[in-house]
Design a protein around this motif. Structure first.
Motif, PDB file in Angstrom:
ATOM      1  N   ASP A  91       0.822  -1.235  -0.114  1.00 51.98           N
ATOM      2  CA  ASP A  91      -0.066  -0.078   0.044  1.00 51.98           C
ATOM      3  C   ASP A  91       0.871   1.434  -0.034  1.00 51.98           C
ATOM      4  OD1 ASP A  91      -2.259  -1.419   0.006  1.00 51.98           O
ATOM      5  OD2 ASP A  91      -2.437  -1.212   2.076  1.00 51.98           O
ATOM      6  N   TYR A  92       1.986   1.220   0.766  1.00 54.67           N
ATOM      7  CA  TYR A  92       2.594   2.263   1.005  1.00 54.67           C
ATOM      8  C   TYR A  92       4.088   2.686   0.238  1.00 54.67           C
ATOM      9  CZ  TYR A  92      -1.079   2.831   4.449  1.00 54.67           C
ATOM     10  OH  TYR A  92      -2.132   2.869   5.164  1.00 54.67           O
ATOM     11  N   ALA A  93       4.541   1.529  -0.261  1.00 57.76           N
ATOM     12  CA  ALA A  93       5.840   1.581  -0.711  1.00 57.76           C
ATOM     13  C   ALA A  93       5.989   1.970  -2.130  1.00 57.76           C
ATOM     14  CB  ALA A  93       6.816   0.626  -0.420  1.00 57.76           C
ATOM     15  N   SER A  94       7.030   2.460  -2.487  1.00 58.21           N
ATOM     16  CA  SER A  94       7.275   2.781  -4.285  1.00 58.21           C
ATOM     17  C   SER A  94       7.141   1.447  -4.891  1.00 58.21           C
ATOM     18  CB  SER A  94       7.991   3.771  -4.543  1.00 58.21           C
ATOM     19  OG  SER A  94       9.398   3.036  -4.168  1.00 58.21           O
ATOM     20  N   PRO A  95       6.617   1.583  -6.231  1.00 58.26           N
ATOM     21  CA  PRO A  95       6.545   0.296  -7.057  1.00 58.26           C
ATOM     22  C   PRO A  95       7.784  -0.251  -7.432  1.00 58.26           C
ATOM     23  CG  PRO A  95       5.917   2.257  -8.201  1.00 58.26           C
ATOM     24  CD  PRO A  95       5.826   2.738  -7.098  1.00 58.26           C
ATOM     25  N   ASP A  96       8.911   0.404  -7.291  1.00 56.04           N
ATOM     26  CA  ASP A  96      10.237  -0.196  -7.420  1.00 56.04           C
ATOM     27  C   ASP A  96      10.986  -0.693  -6.100  1.00 56.04           C
ATOM     28  OD1 ASP A  96      10.750   2.272  -6.333  1.00 56.04           O
ATOM     29  OD2 ASP A  96      12.398   2.830  -7.778  1.00 56.04           O
ATOM     30  N   VAL A  97      10.106  -0.808  -5.212  1.00 58.32           N
ATOM     31  CA  VAL A  97      10.786  -1.281  -3.882  1.00 58.32           C
ATOM     32  C   VAL A  97      11.440  -2.744  -3.816  1.00 58.32           C
ATOM     33  CG1 VAL A  97       8.747  -1.802  -2.874  1.00 58.32           C
ATOM     34  CG2 VAL A  97      10.653  -1.162  -1.407  1.00 58.32           C
ATOM     35  N   GLN A  98      12.631  -2.853  -3.429  1.00 57.01           N
ATOM     36  CA  GLN A  98      12.966  -4.301  -3.264  1.00 57.01           C
ATOM     37  C   GLN A  98      12.582  -4.729  -1.708  1.00 57.01           C
ATOM     38  OE1 GLN A  98      17.200  -5.120  -4.663  1.00 57.01           O
ATOM     39  NE2 GLN A  98      17.292  -3.026  -4.550  1.00 57.01           N
ATOM     40  N   VAL A  99      11.919  -5.675  -1.653  1.00 55.12           N
ATOM     41  CA  VAL A  99      11.334  -6.164  -0.334  1.00 55.12           C
ATOM     42  C   VAL A  99      11.887  -7.433   0.106  1.00 55.12           C
ATOM     43  CG1 VAL A  99       9.124  -6.956   1.028  1.00 55.12           C
ATOM     44  CG2 VAL A  99       9.048  -5.308  -1.103  1.00 55.12           C
ATOM     45  N   PHE A 100      12.133  -7.262   1.414  1.00 60.20           N
ATOM     46  CA  PHE A 100      12.718  -8.649   2.253  1.00 60.20           C
ATOM     47  C   PHE A 100      11.812  -8.909   3.304  1.00 60.20           C
ATOM     48  CE2 PHE A 100      16.143  -6.554   0.200  1.00 60.20           C
ATOM     49  CZ  PHE A 100      17.039  -7.421  -0.246  1.00 60.20           C
ATOM     50  N   VAL A 101      11.452 -10.379   3.161  1.00 58.82           N
ATOM     51  CA  VAL A 101      10.591 -10.705   4.294  1.00 58.82           C
ATOM     52  C   VAL A 101      11.379 -11.664   5.283  1.00 58.82           C
ATOM     53  CG1 VAL A 101       8.428 -12.007   4.981  1.00 58.82           C
ATOM     54  CG2 VAL A 101       8.546 -10.700   2.911  1.00 58.82           C
ATOM     55  N   CYS A 102      11.479 -11.389   6.451  1.00 63.22           N
ATOM     56  CA  CYS A 102      12.523 -12.354   7.404  1.00 63.22           C
ATOM     57  C   CYS A 102      11.949 -12.792   8.665  1.00 63.22           C
ATOM     58  CB  CYS A 102      13.627 -11.268   7.778  1.00 63.22           C
ATOM     59  SG  CYS A 102      14.661 -10.738   6.385  1.00 63.22           S
ATOM     60  N   ASP A 103      12.215 -14.001   9.102  1.00 55.87           N
ATOM     61  CA  ASP A 103      11.973 -14.923  10.090  1.00 55.87           C
ATOM     62  C   ASP A 103      10.455 -14.872  10.491  1.00 55.87           C
ATOM     63  OD1 ASP A 103      12.907 -15.835  12.544  1.00 55.87           O
ATOM     64  OD2 ASP A 103      12.579 -14.098  13.745  1.00 55.87           O
ATOM     65  N   LEU A 104       9.740 -15.096   9.509  1.00 55.17           N
ATOM     66  CA  LEU A 104       8.435 -15.189   9.425  1.00 55.17           C
ATOM     67  C   LEU A 104       7.929 -16.323   8.391  1.00 55.17           C
ATOM     68  CD1 LEU A 104       7.572 -11.431   9.183  1.00 55.17           C
ATOM     69  CD2 LEU A 104       6.866 -12.627  11.167  1.00 55.17           C
ATOM     70  N   CYS A 105       6.793 -17.066   8.858  1.00 51.44           N
ATOM     71  CA  CYS A 105       6.302 -18.291   8.182  1.00 51.44           C
ATOM     72  C   CYS A 105       4.805 -18.467   8.355  1.00 51.44           C
ATOM     73  CB  CYS A 105       7.131 -19.670   8.864  1.00 51.44           C
ATOM     74  SG  CYS A 105       6.331 -21.176   8.112  1.00 51.44           S
ATOM     75  N   PRO A 106       4.114 -18.457   7.030  1.00 55.55           N
ATOM     76  CA  PRO A 106       2.761 -18.675   7.351  1.00 55.55           C
ATOM     77  C   PRO A 106       2.405 -20.050   7.332  1.00 55.55           C
ATOM     78  CG  PRO A 106       3.471 -18.189   4.812  1.00 55.55           C
ATOM     79  CD  PRO A 106       4.489 -18.332   5.763  1.00 55.55           C
ATOM     80  N   ASP A 107       1.278 -20.411   8.219  1.00 60.49           N
ATOM     81  CA  ASP A 107       1.198 -21.721   8.346  1.00 60.49           C
ATOM     82  C   ASP A 107       0.214 -22.229   7.306  1.00 60.49           C
ATOM     83  OD1 ASP A 107       2.116 -21.837  11.004  1.00 60.49           O
ATOM     84  OD2 ASP A 107       0.394 -20.629  11.815  1.00 60.49           O
ATOM     85  N   LYS A 108      -0.446 -21.277   6.658  1.00 57.45           N
ATOM     86  CA  LYS A 108      -1.372 -21.612   5.314  1.00 57.45           C
ATOM     87  C   LYS A 108      -1.058 -20.518   4.201  1.00 57.45           C
ATOM     88  CE  LYS A 108      -4.846 -24.211   7.773  1.00 57.45           C
ATOM     89  NZ  LYS A 108      -6.210 -24.395   7.900  1.00 57.45           N
TER      90      LYS A 108
END
Length: 364
Positions: A91-108
């Motif tokens: 929603d809030y980042a610019s469309p050219d943002v590089q995203v890192f997701v860390c230390d999180l795991c979805p159960d489903k």
């Protein structure tokens, strides 16, 4: 409600240990509005964003990413806030943002499918580093969505280890040491006394302040941080003692399972019960969640948590049973010291399938 009713600053420890912190009583929408404003401001103009669990492991990853890119807006997200974190970046980042997701795991995968789709459509790339127990189908679907997912061995690596080896960068020894000491705590190895220091500091400080400290000093903390730890640990030890005193060890199948209740540091409480002969420990928190800690004799914590709205590692997991419908349920929770939650989780131990001599599950 008067503020002094929920303010726990001067509350006696005997009462403080059985009630949740002040933040519990703040309506979710107020807290969410504040977080929205802060995250929107943090993401404004940034080309790198990190959605991370704000514990020592997740925040170590933030420090690593910032060392590589020179920036990285932090979007804190606990295990039950993962989808919110993903959506906020979309929603809030610019469309050219590089995203890192860390230390999180979805159960489903269904828990994050729409948010991940939005994120992939509004970012340049998404890389995901973790070390929890992933279901094969969830990992496959996350990768099919276009995510570069790297999952480390939960018995050998913490997420900081995964980020350290996955980021194409020649890190100084300071960061390798940060990952190693973080691993010592996160995997509950307890071979380096500094690991308790960084874990406590990450818990007591605001996330940005913690990241700044370890980025500048590594695990050799400055004097002001050491002073804070010494001061806070007086109360911490008292809360641990109360949780241990009100606990009991029950025999469930082949295991001795300790169960207790209170606001406390779960790892130290679990260690105290291990020394008393417990194979596993359940620490029920006043806010309704629970931590499950294992030993070499019990490495199925994630299986227990998975039955009661949670997950984690073989020796460390967390959950929050879906049993709280209104404040009367919470009032019962506090006055009975988590009786219903204890029962639900102990039943999950009883419901574990039996294992044969080689550790393969069999029908009971």
């Amino acid at each position: 409600m008067y503020e002094d009713v929920i303010d726990d600053e001067d509350m006696p420890l005997s009462r403080k240990s059985i009630l949740p912190g002040t933040g519990f009583f703040v309506p979710d929408e107020i807290d969410e509005e504040r977080q929205e404003r802060e995250i929107a401001a943090a993401l404004d103009g940034e080309s790198v964003a990190v959605v991370a669990d704000p514990d020592a492991d997740g925040l170590a990853c933030v420090a690593l990413v910032r060392e590589v890119f020179g920036e990285g807006a932090l979007v804190p997200a606990g295990p039950h806030e993962l989808e919110d974190g993903l959506q906020r970046v979309a929603d809030y980042a610019s469309p050219d943002v590089q995203v890192f997701v860390c230390d999180l795991c979805p159960d489903k995968f269904e828990y994050v499918d729409e948010e991940l789709e939005a994120l992939m459509a509004n970012s340049a790339s998404v890389r995901w580093f973790d070390h929890h127990q992933w279901h094969d189908d969830v990992a496959a679907k996350v990768r099919e969505a276009g995510v570069d997912l790297v999952v480390g061995d939960s018995e050998e690596e913490c997420t900081a280890d995964v980020a350290l080896r996955s980021l194409d960068y020649d890190f100084d020894e300071q960061y390798a040491e940060l990952a190693a000491v973080t691993r010592d705590h996160d995997l509950w190895l307890r071979e380096d006394p500094r690991s308790d220091d960084i874990a406590d500091l990450a818990y007591w400080l605001e996330p940005e302040e913690y990241v700044d400290i370890v980025a500048e000093h590594g695990v050799d903390l400055p004097p002001e941080a050491e002073e804070l730890l010494a001061e806070r640990r007086v109360e911490k030890e008292a809360l641990i003692e109360k949780a241990v005193q009100r606990g009991e060890i029950r025999e469930i199948g082949d295991w001795n399972v300790a169960v207790t209740y209170g606001r406390c540091s779960q790892n130290e409480v679990a260690e105290a019960f291990r020394e008393q002969g417990a194979d596993a420990t359940v620490i029920v928190k006043p806010a309704g969640s629970a931590s499950i800690r294992g030993t070499d004799a019990f490495q199925r914590c994630h299986e227990v948590a998975g039955q009661v709205n949670g997950g984690g590692h073989p020796k460390a997991a967390g959950c929050k049973p879906r049993i709280y419908d209104d404040m009367l349920d919470y009032a019962h929770h506090w006055t009975t010291r988590g009786a219903t939650t204890k029962q639900v989780i102990l039943d999950a131990f009883r419901n574990l399938p039996e294992e044969d001599d080689e550790g393969v599950e069999t029908e009971r």
